[in-house]
Design an enzyme around this catalytic site. Sequence first.
Site, PDB file in Angstrom:
ATOM      1  N   CYS A   2       4.286   6.865 -18.875  1.00 16.73           N
ATOM      2  CA  CYS A   2       4.743   6.810 -20.460  1.00 16.73           C
ATOM      3  C   CYS A   2       6.190   6.790 -20.564  1.00 16.73           C
ATOM      4  O   CYS A   2       6.922   7.075 -19.561  1.00 16.73           O
ATOM      5  CB  CYS A   2       4.130   8.427 -21.059  1.00 16.73           C
ATOM      6  SG  CYS A   2       2.351   8.473 -20.509  1.00 16.73           S
ATOM      7  N   ARG A  27       6.845   0.941 -21.558  1.00 12.91           N
ATOM      8  CA  ARG A  27       6.288   1.637 -20.718  1.00 12.91           C
ATOM      9  C   ARG A  27       4.779   2.461 -21.152  1.00 12.91           C
ATOM     10  O   ARG A  27       4.068   2.846 -20.399  1.00 12.91           O
ATOM     11  CB  ARG A  27       7.003   2.919 -20.323  1.00 12.91           C
ATOM     12  CG  ARG A  27       8.343   2.505 -19.521  1.00 12.91           C
ATOM     13  CD  ARG A  27       9.262   3.837 -19.277  1.00 12.91           C
ATOM     14  NE  ARG A  27       8.628   4.839 -18.503  1.00 12.91           N
ATOM     15  CZ  ARG A  27       8.540   4.697 -17.285  1.00 12.91           C
ATOM     16  NH1 ARG A  27       9.415   3.691 -16.744  1.00 12.91           N
ATOM     17  NH2 ARG A  27       8.076   5.507 -16.448  1.00 12.91           N
ATOM     18  N   TRP A  75       0.978   6.076 -22.623  1.00 11.24           N
ATOM     19  CA  TRP A  75      -0.191   5.053 -22.042  1.00 11.24           C
ATOM     20  C   TRP A  75      -1.168   5.925 -21.511  1.00 11.24           C
ATOM     21  O   TRP A  75      -0.971   6.541 -20.500  1.00 11.24           O
ATOM     22  CB  TRP A  75       0.336   4.156 -20.960  1.00 11.24           C
ATOM     23  CG  TRP A  75      -0.382   3.091 -20.298  1.00 11.24           C
ATOM     24  CD1 TRP A  75      -0.651   1.899 -20.869  1.00 11.24           C
ATOM     25  CD2 TRP A  75      -1.091   3.112 -19.146  1.00 11.24           C
ATOM     26  NE1 TRP A  75      -1.404   1.210 -20.050  1.00 11.24           N
ATOM     27  CE2 TRP A  75      -1.795   2.177 -18.903  1.00 11.24           C
ATOM     28  CE3 TRP A  75      -1.485   4.249 -18.044  1.00 11.24           C
ATOM     29  CZ2 TRP A  75      -2.857   1.799 -17.905  1.00 11.24           C
ATOM     30  CZ3 TRP A  75      -2.242   3.803 -17.017  1.00 11.24           C
ATOM     31  CH2 TRP A  75      -2.857   2.518 -16.720  1.00 11.24           C
ATOM     32  N   ASN A  99       4.705  13.173 -18.544  1.00 13.38           N
ATOM     33  CA  ASN A  99       4.710  11.809 -17.845  1.00 13.38           C
ATOM     34  C   ASN A  99       4.047  12.214 -16.488  1.00 13.38           C
ATOM     35  O   ASN A  99       4.832  12.670 -15.743  1.00 13.38           O
ATOM     36  CB  ASN A  99       6.007  11.108 -17.607  1.00 13.38           C
ATOM     37  CG  ASN A  99       5.411   9.548 -17.201  1.00 13.38           C
ATOM     38  OD1 ASN A  99       4.586   9.087 -16.989  1.00 13.38           O
ATOM     39  ND2 ASN A  99       7.107   8.884 -16.991  1.00 13.38           N
ATOM     40  N   GLY A 100       3.006  11.500 -16.245  1.00 14.10           N
ATOM     41  CA  GLY A 100       2.423  11.484 -14.753  1.00 14.10           C
ATOM     42  C   GLY A 100       1.034  12.352 -14.900  1.00 14.10           C
ATOM     43  O   GLY A 100       0.384  11.991 -16.068  1.00 14.10           O
ATOM     44  N   GLU A 480       0.005 -15.525  -8.024  1.00 14.55           N
ATOM     45  CA  GLU A 480       0.937 -14.846  -9.103  1.00 14.55           C
ATOM     46  C   GLU A 480       0.620 -15.705 -10.482  1.00 14.55           C
ATOM     47  O   GLU A 480       0.729 -15.003 -11.489  1.00 14.55           O
ATOM     48  CB  GLU A 480       2.297 -15.223  -8.677  1.00 14.55           C
ATOM     49  CG  GLU A 480       3.363 -14.831  -9.586  1.00 14.55           C
ATOM     50  CD  GLU A 480       3.282 -13.292 -10.103  1.00 14.55           C
ATOM     51  OE1 GLU A 480       2.680 -12.409  -9.679  1.00 14.55           O
ATOM     52  OE2 GLU A 480       4.076 -13.153 -11.108  1.00 14.55           O
ATOM     53  N   LYS A 484      -0.535 -13.843 -13.981  1.00 18.53           N
ATOM     54  CA  LYS A 484       0.139 -14.036 -15.137  1.00 18.53           C
ATOM     55  C   LYS A 484      -0.776 -14.382 -16.030  1.00 18.53           C
ATOM     56  O   LYS A 484      -0.592 -13.819 -17.320  1.00 18.53           O
ATOM     57  CB  LYS A 484       1.241 -15.173 -14.935  1.00 18.53           C
ATOM     58  CG  LYS A 484       2.460 -14.818 -14.391  1.00 18.53           C
ATOM     59  CD  LYS A 484       3.491 -13.989 -14.887  1.00 18.53           C
ATOM     60  CE  LYS A 484       3.347 -12.481 -14.646  1.00 18.53           C
ATOM     61  NZ  LYS A 484       3.523 -11.887 -13.327  1.00 18.53           N
ATOM     62  N   GLU A 487      -3.148 -11.461 -17.307  1.00 17.42           N
ATOM     63  CA  GLU A 487      -2.546 -10.225 -17.843  1.00 17.42           C
ATOM     64  C   GLU A 487      -2.180 -10.600 -19.110  1.00 17.42           C
ATOM     65  O   GLU A 487      -2.316  -9.402 -20.115  1.00 17.42           O
ATOM     66  CB  GLU A 487      -1.893  -9.555 -16.841  1.00 17.42           C
ATOM     67  CG  GLU A 487      -0.184 -10.362 -16.849  1.00 17.42           C
ATOM     68  CD  GLU A 487       0.663  -9.729 -15.880  1.00 17.42           C
ATOM     69  OE1 GLU A 487       1.438 -10.231 -15.340  1.00 17.42           O
ATOM     70  OE2 GLU A 487       0.597  -8.477 -16.080  1.00 17.42           O
ATOM     71  N   HIS A 503     -15.708 -22.767   0.756  1.00 12.17           N
ATOM     72  CA  HIS A 503     -16.621 -21.717   1.454  1.00 12.17           C
ATOM     73  C   HIS A 503     -17.169 -20.876   0.510  1.00 12.17           C
ATOM     74  O   HIS A 503     -17.481 -19.806   0.899  1.00 12.17           O
ATOM     75  CB  HIS A 503     -15.566 -20.999   2.363  1.00 12.17           C
ATOM     76  CG  HIS A 503     -15.133 -21.538   3.471  1.00 12.17           C
ATOM     77  ND1 HIS A 503     -15.850 -22.087   4.528  1.00 12.17           N
ATOM     78  CD2 HIS A 503     -13.841 -22.060   3.778  1.00 12.17           C
ATOM     79  CE1 HIS A 503     -14.954 -22.563   5.349  1.00 12.17           C
ATOM     80  NE2 HIS A 503     -13.719 -22.944   5.016  1.00 12.17           N
ATOM     81  N   LYS A 599       4.714  -1.361 -18.441  1.00 14.42           N
ATOM     82  CA  LYS A 599       5.483  -1.916 -17.458  1.00 14.42           C
ATOM     83  C   LYS A 599       5.626  -1.428 -16.216  1.00 14.42           C
ATOM     84  O   LYS A 599       6.009  -1.943 -15.015  1.00 14.42           O
ATOM     85  CB  LYS A 599       6.904  -2.099 -18.345  1.00 14.42           C
ATOM     86  CG  LYS A 599       8.041  -2.653 -17.399  1.00 14.42           C
ATOM     87  CD  LYS A 599       7.629  -4.311 -17.319  1.00 14.42           C
ATOM     88  CE  LYS A 599       8.867  -4.952 -16.499  1.00 14.42           C
ATOM     89  NZ  LYS A 599       8.222  -6.040 -15.951  1.00 14.42           N
TER      90      LYS A 599
HETATM   91  O1  M6R Z   1       7.698  -2.099 -10.717  1.00 10.28           O
HETATM   92  P1  M6R Z   1       6.820  -2.795  -9.574  1.00 10.28           P
HETATM   93  O2  M6R Z   1       7.283  -4.098  -9.278  1.00 10.28           O
HETATM   94  O3  M6R Z   1       6.516  -1.886  -8.081  1.00 10.28           O
HETATM   95  O4  M6R Z   1       5.223  -3.077 -10.470  1.00 10.28           O
HETATM   96  C1  M6R Z   1       4.254  -3.526  -9.774  1.00 10.28           C
HETATM   97  C2  M6R Z   1       3.160  -4.265 -10.524  1.00 10.28           C
HETATM   98  O5  M6R Z   1       2.634  -3.179 -11.331  1.00 10.28           O
HETATM   99  C3  M6R Z   1       3.676  -4.935 -11.325  1.00 10.28           C
HETATM  100  O6  M6R Z   1       4.419  -6.135 -10.508  1.00 10.28           O
HETATM  101  C4  M6R Z   1       2.795  -5.816 -12.150  1.00 10.28           C
HETATM  102  O7  M6R Z   1       1.870  -6.194 -11.379  1.00 10.28           O
HETATM  103  C5  M6R Z   1       3.379  -6.867 -13.178  1.00 10.28           C
HETATM  104  N1  M6R Z   1       3.543  -6.460 -14.317  1.00 10.28           N
HETATM  105  C6  M6R Z   1       2.420  -8.268 -13.543  1.00 10.28           C
HETATM  106  O8  M6R Z   1       3.311  -9.132 -14.077  1.00 10.28           O
END
Ligand code: M6R
Length: 604
Positions: A2, A27, A75, A99-100, A480, A484, A487, A503, A599
């Site tokens: 958060c 966040r 969040w 937060n946590g 990747e 992308k 998400e 396979h 984020k």
């Molecule tokens: O801040 P970080 O690189 O440690 O975050 C890791 C993942 O949460 C982050 O890369 C996430 O998969 C991306 N937002 C995806 O686009």
Amino acid sequence: MCGIVGYIGKKNTKQILLDGLKELEYRGYDSAGIAVLEDGEFSNFKAVGKLVNLEEKTKDFKTKSFAIGIGHTRWATHGKPTEINAHPHLGESSYVVHNGIIENYATLKKELQTSGVTFLSQTDTEVIVHQFEKNQKNAKNSFEAFAKTVSQLHGAYAILLITKTEPETIFFAKHGSPMLVGINGENEKYFASSDTPLIGHCQSVNYFEDGDYGYVTPKEIAIFDKNGVKKEAKFSPLSQNKLLAQKDGFRFFMEKEIYEQSVVMSDTMMGRLGESEILFDELDKNLFDGINEIKLCACGTSYHSAMSASYLLERYSKIRTSLEIASEFRYREPIMSKDTLFVVISQSGETADTLETLKMAKTAGLKTLVICNVDNSSMVRLADATILTRAGIEKGVASTKAFATQVTVFWMLSLFIAKLKNSLSADEIASHISLLRELPSHVKVTDDMHERIKRLSKRYLHGHGFFFIGRDIFYPLALEGALKLKEISYLHAEGYPAGEMKHGPIALADPELFTIALLPKHLHYEKSKSNVEELSARDSTICAISQIEFDKADDFIEISECRHYMLEFFEMMVVLQLLSLEISVRLGNDVDMPRNLAKSVTVE
Ligand code: M6R
């Protein structure tokens, strides 16, 4: 994951809190709230959804003079994203934001309920404020009650608490979640869980360390360490570069960040490219003494850049390299030997799972290195060595420029180690360096390319799924690309090694299965091509990305001429990012704030 803000001072407290939350909205944005204490009276507002809803609710509220306030954007971890579960949480006469995760909240809650406390929310956070008020009854003062409360909490937290008995004080505690306090010489104090809300308000900041707790008033910042010993704040200058954090006319931060890649990748390389060697002044050469293996550990996109790195490090540095997903590594009782350099990769430097593995490696006595985008983040502060990726603030939840700069750093690192280990000649390193110098021009988005992808995207909105396929280092790029797309578009997408399709997954092939095929001219072209032909023969709809025209594809996206596979890698990376962006835009999604994501994932 958060966002938290706090303020003590005479300015417009509400606006300062809301502006701060705006900076942190990436966040978490399930709900948000603020609590302000002025003239002994609390004002509290909460709203579900994005911050505009809270702005609307608070539009008639204004502080007159001195006040203290705390704010939170959430969040959800415990309890649904409802107004009742939104922070700040109220006791009898105190409010808390957190937060946590409080791991022992269920035990504390039961004890509090037994002693007659009524809980309103389903959150773990609410126990903090009730526990504090219970402790207040037997304590000399509120600080003693707060200190006792902190000692009773297990888990990860950044906490701000305000109470009527101390109308000029914000109590804070930090353990495992980020928190800082900023000053500006005007008798004001600002708190936040990351430094962006403080830019423009404060000149210097103190980053609290794990275990720190204490209180702040207009005149005093009292910090105690985990043993209860009072310590001095360590202030450092706060960068004032906020321009980078604005959209610059793009529709989305993600789009802006894709376009920025050329510039930030130049920044990543700046001062680090010698004639025939890579210069990482920040690395002690002894870091690699006695090292026989590199273990790379990360989550999500950062994991994909780690996987890309594993190809480069073995190929060029000739060093054994292993890969770990942080959330798996931390619980599987791994064998850690001291001849391993433990490398964590993280854009934010705050991802809880990755941070935990770094702590494990440190405890096991391994040398540690972090590849990170955020200076002063928890990982940077903990690791033995750091290479900063210099991507600038990344606001889009879908990581783009962070990935690009991470892989750039790894390409350079593989050459840096190659020199130390003599695994490449000076000429070979020099020729890689000349490729690196070309990189920024290969990731520039051209109007033609963007237009073509925009047009094509309309054909990829439905179907029963996407396979992104590639071989070698193009496999992590395929992973990747799929991440992308899923998400931000919410379409099902998987990355697969091209050679693995036969396979099993090829059973899914039909015209409604979309295959995004990465066909680099300079790496296993023929092999990858025949894998795509197998899919084409089964009538899968194929979009090929290559510099060589491919007639078996339904759609073809041509990248520009590249003389090395790593240049093709980065060209294709941009194509994949734009394709996800445009598909998601057509589907009407909020690209920068995709559902269910945040984020920075500072909870496990
Ligand atoms: O801040 P970080 O690189 O440690 O975050 C890791 C993942 O949460 C982050 O890369 C996430 O998969 C991306 N937002 C995806 O686009």
